[in-house]
Design a protein around this motif. Structure first.
Motif, PDB file in Angstrom:
ATOM      1  N   SER A 113       0.835  -1.205   0.000  1.00  0.00           N
ATOM      2  CA  SER A 113       0.000   0.000   0.000  1.00  0.00           C
ATOM      3  C   SER A 113       0.866   1.249   0.000  1.00  0.00           C
ATOM      4  CB  SER A 113      -0.915   0.009   1.232  1.00  0.00           C
ATOM      5  OG  SER A 113      -1.649  -1.190   1.341  1.00  0.00           O
ATOM      6  N   GLN A 114       1.929   1.229   0.799  1.00  0.00           N
ATOM      7  CA  GLN A 114       2.815   2.380   0.885  1.00  0.00           C
ATOM      8  C   GLN A 114       3.518   2.633  -0.455  1.00  0.00           C
ATOM      9  OE1 GLN A 114       2.972   4.172   3.744  1.00  0.00           O
ATOM     10  NE2 GLN A 114       1.640   2.767   4.870  1.00  0.00           N
ATOM     11  N   MET A 115       3.910   1.578  -1.134  1.00  0.00           N
ATOM     12  CA  MET A 115       4.596   1.739  -2.417  1.00  0.00           C
ATOM     13  C   MET A 115       3.652   2.263  -3.499  1.00  0.00           C
ATOM     14  SD  MET A 115       7.442  -1.305  -2.698  1.00  0.00           S
ATOM     15  CE  MET A 115       6.265  -2.672  -2.657  1.00  0.00           C
ATOM     16  N   ILE A 116       2.382   1.895  -3.428  1.00  0.00           N
ATOM     17  CA  ILE A 116       1.405   2.442  -4.371  1.00  0.00           C
ATOM     18  C   ILE A 116       1.318   3.956  -4.198  1.00  0.00           C
ATOM     19  CG2 ILE A 116      -1.057   2.550  -4.928  1.00  0.00           C
ATOM     20  CD1 ILE A 116      -1.160  -0.478  -4.202  1.00  0.00           C
ATOM     21  N   MET A 117       1.210   4.390  -2.944  1.00  0.00           N
ATOM     22  CA  MET A 117       1.150   5.833  -2.682  1.00  0.00           C
ATOM     23  C   MET A 117       2.420   6.539  -3.124  1.00  0.00           C
ATOM     24  SD  MET A 117      -0.765   6.283   1.000  1.00  0.00           S
ATOM     25  CE  MET A 117       0.231   5.111   1.916  1.00  0.00           C
TER      26      MET A 117
ATOM     27  N   GLY B 176       5.049  10.039  -9.483  1.00  0.00           N
ATOM     28  CA  GLY B 176       4.475  10.352 -10.786  1.00  0.00           C
ATOM     29  C   GLY B 176       3.896  11.747 -10.849  1.00  0.00           C
ATOM     30  N   LEU B 177       3.407  12.246  -9.716  1.00  0.00           N
ATOM     31  CA  LEU B 177       2.858  13.601  -9.652  1.00  0.00           C
ATOM     32  C   LEU B 177       3.942  14.652  -9.457  1.00  0.00           C
ATOM     33  CD1 LEU B 177      -0.234  12.821  -7.381  1.00  0.00           C
ATOM     34  CD2 LEU B 177      -0.339  13.601  -9.764  1.00  0.00           C
ATOM     35  N   GLY B 178       5.185  14.185  -9.303  1.00  0.00           N
ATOM     36  CA  GLY B 178       6.296  15.116  -9.115  1.00  0.00           C
ATOM     37  C   GLY B 178       6.459  15.596  -7.684  1.00  0.00           C
ATOM     38  N   ASP B 179       5.762  14.984  -6.753  1.00  0.00           N
ATOM     39  CA  ASP B 179       5.834  15.403  -5.351  1.00  0.00           C
ATOM     40  C   ASP B 179       6.857  14.540  -4.627  1.00  0.00           C
ATOM     41  OD1 ASP B 179       5.442  16.364  -2.820  1.00  0.00           O
ATOM     42  OD2 ASP B 179       3.265  16.054  -2.793  1.00  0.00           O
ATOM     43  N   MET B 180       8.121  14.759  -4.905  1.00  0.00           N
ATOM     44  CA  MET B 180       9.187  13.948  -4.334  1.00  0.00           C
ATOM     45  C   MET B 180       9.303  14.153  -2.821  1.00  0.00           C
ATOM     46  SD  MET B 180      10.103  12.374  -6.982  1.00  0.00           S
ATOM     47  CE  MET B 180      11.476  11.482  -6.254  1.00  0.00           C
ATOM     48  N   ARG B 181       9.038  15.365  -2.343  1.00  0.00           N
ATOM     49  CA  ARG B 181       9.131  15.635  -0.915  1.00  0.00           C
ATOM     50  C   ARG B 181       8.136  14.754  -0.134  1.00  0.00           C
ATOM     51  NH1 ARG B 181      10.667  20.180   2.232  1.00  0.00           N
ATOM     52  NH2 ARG B 181      11.114  21.320   0.315  1.00  0.00           N
ATOM     53  N   SER B 182       6.897  14.700  -0.620  1.00  0.00           N
ATOM     54  CA  SER B 182       5.887  13.889   0.065  1.00  0.00           C
ATOM     55  C   SER B 182       6.208  12.402  -0.046  1.00  0.00           C
ATOM     56  CB  SER B 182       4.498  14.166  -0.515  1.00  0.00           C
ATOM     57  OG  SER B 182       4.095  15.492  -0.231  1.00  0.00           O
ATOM     58  N   ALA B 183       6.753  11.994  -1.188  1.00  0.00           N
ATOM     59  CA  ALA B 183       7.124  10.596  -1.364  1.00  0.00           C
ATOM     60  C   ALA B 183       8.198  10.194  -0.353  1.00  0.00           C
ATOM     61  CB  ALA B 183       7.598  10.344  -2.785  1.00  0.00           C
TER      62      ALA B 183
ATOM     63  N   TYR C  98       8.052   7.580   2.867  1.00  0.00           N
ATOM     64  CA  TYR C  98       9.024   6.501   3.075  1.00  0.00           C
ATOM     65  C   TYR C  98       9.615   6.556   4.483  1.00  0.00           C
ATOM     66  CZ  TYR C  98      13.257   3.711   2.714  1.00  0.00           C
ATOM     67  OH  TYR C  98      14.249   2.779   2.948  1.00  0.00           O
ATOM     68  N   THR C  99      10.037   7.734   4.912  1.00  0.00           N
ATOM     69  CA  THR C  99      10.684   7.839   6.220  1.00  0.00           C
ATOM     70  C   THR C  99       9.705   7.571   7.358  1.00  0.00           C
ATOM     71  OG1 THR C  99      10.356  10.256   6.196  1.00  0.00           O
ATOM     72  CG2 THR C  99      12.469   9.413   5.409  1.00  0.00           C
ATOM     73  N   THR C 100       8.456   8.009   7.198  1.00  0.00           N
ATOM     74  CA  THR C 100       7.445   7.733   8.229  1.00  0.00           C
ATOM     75  C   THR C 100       7.197   6.239   8.343  1.00  0.00           C
ATOM     76  OG1 THR C 100       6.367   9.874   7.856  1.00  0.00           O
ATOM     77  CG2 THR C 100       5.066   8.160   8.946  1.00  0.00           C
TER      78      THR C 100
ATOM     79  N   LEU D 248      12.687   1.791  -1.478  1.00  0.00           N
ATOM     80  CA  LEU D 248      13.674   2.872  -1.488  1.00  0.00           C
ATOM     81  C   LEU D 248      13.947   3.359  -2.907  1.00  0.00           C
ATOM     82  CD1 LEU D 248      15.611   4.619   0.169  1.00  0.00           C
ATOM     83  CD2 LEU D 248      17.347   2.846  -0.158  1.00  0.00           C
ATOM     84  N   ARG D 249      14.018   2.420  -3.858  1.00  0.00           N
ATOM     85  CA  ARG D 249      14.281   2.820  -5.247  1.00  0.00           C
ATOM     86  C   ARG D 249      13.143   3.657  -5.813  1.00  0.00           C
ATOM     87  NH1 ARG D 249      16.717  -2.369  -5.572  1.00  0.00           N
ATOM     88  NH2 ARG D 249      14.795  -3.300  -6.296  1.00  0.00           N
ATOM     89  N   ILE D 250      11.924   3.393  -5.365  1.00  0.00           N
ATOM     90  CA  ILE D 250      10.787   4.171  -5.856  1.00  0.00           C
ATOM     91  C   ILE D 250      10.952   5.646  -5.514  1.00  0.00           C
ATOM     92  CG2 ILE D 250       8.319   4.617  -5.505  1.00  0.00           C
ATOM     93  CD1 ILE D 250       7.920   1.597  -5.241  1.00  0.00           C
ATOM     94  N   VAL D 251      11.410   5.929  -4.296  1.00  0.00           N
ATOM     95  CA  VAL D 251      11.452   7.319  -3.842  1.00  0.00           C
ATOM     96  C   VAL D 251      12.785   8.011  -4.108  1.00  0.00           C
ATOM     97  CG1 VAL D 251       9.685   6.947  -2.095  1.00  0.00           C
ATOM     98  CG2 VAL D 251      12.077   6.627  -1.485  1.00  0.00           C
ATOM     99  N   THR D 252      13.841   7.228  -4.388  1.00  0.00           N
ATOM    100  CA  THR D 252      15.152   7.849  -4.588  1.00  0.00           C
ATOM    101  C   THR D 252      15.862   7.396  -5.853  1.00  0.00           C
ATOM    102  OG1 THR D 252      16.358   6.123  -3.379  1.00  0.00           O
ATOM    103  CG2 THR D 252      15.472   7.961  -2.083  1.00  0.00           C
ATOM    104  N   GLY D 253      15.499   6.217  -6.348  1.00  0.00           N
ATOM    105  CA  GLY D 253      16.236   5.641  -7.463  1.00  0.00           C
ATOM    106  C   GLY D 253      17.556   5.051  -7.035  1.00  0.00           C
ATOM    107  N   VAL D 254      17.789   4.956  -5.713  1.00  0.00           N
ATOM    108  CA  VAL D 254      19.044   4.440  -5.174  1.00  0.00           C
ATOM    109  C   VAL D 254      18.790   3.079  -4.549  1.00  0.00           C
ATOM    110  CG1 VAL D 254      20.903   4.847  -3.515  1.00  0.00           C
ATOM    111  CG2 VAL D 254      19.841   6.771  -4.712  1.00  0.00           C
ATOM    112  N   ALA D 255      19.687   2.129  -4.790  1.00  0.00           N
ATOM    113  CA  ALA D 255      19.560   0.799  -4.195  1.00  0.00           C
ATOM    114  C   ALA D 255      19.836   0.871  -2.705  1.00  0.00           C
ATOM    115  CB  ALA D 255      20.532  -0.179  -4.856  1.00  0.00           C
ATOM    116  N   GLN D 256      19.187   0.030  -1.923  1.00  0.00           N
ATOM    117  CA  GLN D 256      19.305   0.091  -0.477  1.00  0.00           C
ATOM    118  C   GLN D 256      20.722  -0.216   0.008  1.00  0.00           C
ATOM    119  OE1 GLN D 256      16.547  -2.401   1.672  1.00  0.00           O
ATOM    120  NE2 GLN D 256      16.584  -1.034   3.426  1.00  0.00           N
TER     121      GLN D 256
END
Length: 262
Positions: free
Chosen positions: A206-210, A216-223, A227-229, A247-255
């Motif tokens: 569910s969290q990854m869907i959000m 996709g909406l360009g709201d990286m801060r909220s994404a 993740y951190t919450t 982690l890759r969804i929100v940063t594109g960086v591998a864990q």
């Protein structure tokens, strides 16, 4: 809601218990409510089983007396339009409509469906679609999926049924979220993800869907905040980190490239 029975008898288990005749709610005593809910969830059930479930601490004589009193109260309130007794079996009449039955079938169909949402709707499901059935918006559709089964009621029978319902409605909301995400309906996908997270905040899907919808909406801060919450939640409660995929969804960086919680 499904079509009314000829007598207009309806039993609601989602959100809160209610028994209605036509448009009016019928007052039902608490123990009699338990009896109706038991038969609604189990189907035809022997009297002795009902007595054991509803009066577990009472002796056989006292339990039988309690059952007779509840049956009398139900018949006084609804006549012979709600319950049937056939030998040792008690059951709700086939003419009684339940909100839980079509909602469960809908949730299962949506959870398993990979077809467009309109193709998932049958005659019963159409009545449960909500405002978006008129083509207003996908958000807020299928409102029955937001309702808990008999909230605040206890008992093993109720809790097992509630757990099954929560599992199915969670899967349905997640499937809807991923389906709308694939269709680039990002606001609807975000809404479905939020509704799924309300059912189970620990479920990462569910969290990854959000997060995907927010990216996709360009709201990286909220994404990233999402993740951190979530990371704080599962870290504190379960002692684990979110998956590398999240982690890759929100940063594109591998864990493996960032410090892990220890």
């Amino acid at each position: 809601m499904s079509e009314k029975s000829p007598e207009g008898i309806q039993v609601r288990l989602l959100g809160w218990f209610a028994c209605t005749i036509g448009r009016g709610e019928v007052p039902i005593a608490p123990k009699a409510q338990r009896l109706i809910a038991c038969l609604a969830l189990r189907g035809p059930t022997p009297r002795t089983v009902v007595e054991t479930l509803l009066w577990p601490q009472a002796g056989q004589t006292q339990a039988a007396k309690g059952l007779r009193q509840s049956l009398w109260k139900i018949r006084k309130a609804t006549g012979d339009a709600l319950l049937g007794a056939y030998g040792d079996q008690l059951e709700l009449l086939a003419s009684v409509t339940l909100d839980f039955t079509p909602a469960s079938r809908l949730a299962e169909r949506l959870a398993r469906s990979t077809a467009p949402l309109e193709e998932s709707m049958g005659p019963t499901a159409a009545g449960l679609a909500g405002p978006a059935e008129q083509g207003v918006t996908e958000q807020g559709r299928w409102p029955c999926l937001d309702l808990e089964l008999l909230p605040s009621w206890d008992g093993e029978e109720i809790e097992r049924a509630r757990e099954r319902w929560d599992t199915m409605r969670l899967a349905a909301l997640q499937q809807l979220g991923e389906s709308t995400l694939a269709q680039q309906d990002l606001l609807s996908s975000l809404d479905y993800g939020r509704r799924a997270a309300a059912v189970d905040p620990f479920n990462e899907r569910s969290q990854m869907i959000m997060a995907s919808a927010l990216v996709g909406l360009g709201d990286m801060r909220s994404a990233w905040r999402l993740y951190t919450t979530y990371s704080d939640l599962v870290g504190a409660e379960l002692g684990v980190d979110p998956s590398p995929r999240f982690l890759r969804i929100v940063t594109g960086v591998a864990q493996e490239d960032v410090p892990l919680r220890r």
